[in-house]
Write a protein that holds these residues in place. Structure first.
Motif, PDB file in Angstrom:
ATOM      1  N   ILE A  57       4.208  81.965  39.841  1.00 54.04           N
ATOM      2  CA  ILE A  57       4.601  83.606  38.817  1.00 54.04           C
ATOM      3  C   ILE A  57       5.943  83.723  39.385  1.00 54.04           C
ATOM      4  O   ILE A  57       6.267  84.272  39.907  1.00 54.04           O
TER       5      ILE A  57
ATOM      6  N   ILE B 215      -4.893  85.819  35.687  1.00 54.39           N
ATOM      7  CA  ILE B 215      -3.803  84.676  36.009  1.00 54.39           C
ATOM      8  C   ILE B 215      -3.902  83.713  37.276  1.00 54.39           C
ATOM      9  O   ILE B 215      -3.942  83.035  37.028  1.00 54.39           O
ATOM     10  N   GLU B 216      -4.730  85.405  38.061  1.00 51.27           N
ATOM     11  CA  GLU B 216      -4.555  84.388  39.536  1.00 51.27           C
ATOM     12  C   GLU B 216      -5.429  84.122  39.125  1.00 51.27           C
ATOM     13  O   GLU B 216      -6.196  83.393  41.127  1.00 51.27           O
TER      14      GLU B 216
ATOM     15  N   THR C 215       9.494  86.037  42.752  1.00 51.36           N
ATOM     16  CA  THR C 215       8.293  84.960  42.873  1.00 51.36           C
ATOM     17  C   THR C 215       7.265  85.465  43.564  1.00 51.36           C
ATOM     18  O   THR C 215       7.483  85.596  45.137  1.00 51.36           O
TER      19      THR C 215
ATOM     20  N   THR D 119      -0.448  78.793  42.881  1.00 51.53           N
ATOM     21  CA  THR D 119       0.408  79.456  41.223  1.00 51.53           C
ATOM     22  C   THR D 119       1.198  80.093  41.265  1.00 51.53           C
ATOM     23  O   THR D 119       1.574  80.927  42.734  1.00 51.53           O
TER      24      THR D 119
ATOM     25  N   LYS E 282       4.263  81.739  34.378  1.00 52.69           N
ATOM     26  CA  LYS E 282       3.326  81.539  35.312  1.00 52.69           C
ATOM     27  C   LYS E 282       3.062  79.927  35.121  1.00 52.69           C
ATOM     28  O   LYS E 282       2.726  79.516  33.928  1.00 52.69           O
TER      29      LYS E 282
ATOM     30  N   GLU F 290       0.677  76.815  37.142  1.00 53.16           N
ATOM     31  CA  GLU F 290      -0.093  76.081  38.524  1.00 53.16           C
ATOM     32  C   GLU F 290       0.467  74.870  38.514  1.00 53.16           C
ATOM     33  O   GLU F 290       1.198  74.010  37.975  1.00 53.16           O
TER      34      GLU F 290
END
Length: 269
Positions: free
Chosen positions: A69, A241-242, A41, A67, A23, A25
């Motif tokens: 991932i 994460i989000e 992805t 973001t 992950k 940013e």
């Protein structure tokens, strides 16, 4: 090795990731054309989430916060060819070919999944990644020009994006931050995308919110995470994460400090 990247030139790379999850940013400084070979992805932007799998081809506009991932899938690594369409390469191209569209660019992800011309162009790059210094002269420039020409033949509206070389102008800070607070980016990236110096960004932010950007961002992310867990019935492991947190332990600590209970013990759940 979990992560490996090979280059034909700084603008063209083949990346392969074999770990469980990766992950990051990012702010896409340049427009990015991607051909997805295997894996999966998820790209999370302000008000949209895109999921890409094997065979997908897509173009991500530059100066966008996201973001990203990456996951292996079906026993295969996350593997993709990426081509950065830099302002230098695009200016060189459009100095030779007139843009068909000058309209305001659409800030969206352009999908060209499984298009035979684009797939052929990007697949033809694969043999070059192992040649090292034995690359044919100027092959990267030739392939970038070919890719741009194919994109324009598929969708002429892409000229509005690729032929636009304006820097981000000063925009409404409050509106931008309300849309992008979940992205864990340095403040200088936020200031750049709102058309401000870092000092001006901090000053304008203080006038609007009467607090520091760091404190406001943390609280907004925690509020979003609480909503996702309490109202959407999502698990903390899927939410942190989000919502802009680096790891689960930091998220859980900040959540409990702010709300008085851990994310897996929300009252009424």
């Amino acid at each position: 090795m979990e992560f490996e990247t090979k280059y034909i030139a700084p603008e063209i790379k083949l990346s392969e990731y074999n770990g469980k999850l990766f992950k990051t940013e990012v702010m896409f400084e340049h427009h990015l054309l991607v051909w997805f070979i295997s894996g999966e992805t998820k790209i999370i932007q302000a008000h949209t989430t895109n999921v890409f799998t094997a065979g997908d081809i897509f173009l991500i506009p530059g100066n966008q916060l996201a973001t990203v991932i990456n996951y292996p899938k079906n026993g295969l690594p996350h593997k993709a060819v990426a081509m950065h369409l830099t302002p230098e390469k695009l200016k060189e191209y459009y100095s030779k070919y007139k843009a068909a569209v000058r309209a305001r660019p659409l800030q969206k992800v352009y999908r060209f999944s499984k298009h035979p011309l684009l797939e052929s162009c990007l697949a033809s790059l694969i043999p070059y990644f192992d040649l090292g210094r034995n690359l044919p002269p100027d092959i990267a420039n030739i392939k970038i020009e070919e890719a741009i020409s194919i994109l324009r033949s598929i969708d002429q509206s892409v000229d509005g994006l690729l032929a636009n070389f304006e820097e981000p102008g000063k925009i409404d800070l409050s509106e931008f931050m309300e849309r992008h607070f979940m992205f864990n980016m340095p403040l200088d990236k936020f200031s750049y995308l709102t058309g401000r110096s870092l000092a001006t960004f901090r000053r304008d932010f203080k006038k609007i919110y009467n607090t520091t950007p760091q404190k406001w961002l943390t609280e907004k992310r925690l509020q979003l995470a609480h909503y996702q867990i309490a109202q959407k019935q999502r698990k903390p492991n899927d939410v942190y994460i989000e919502t802009g947190f680096e790891n689960l332990s930091h998220f859980s600590f900040a959540f409990k400090k702010h709300f008085g209970y851990p994310p897996n013990a929300i009252p009424g759940q």
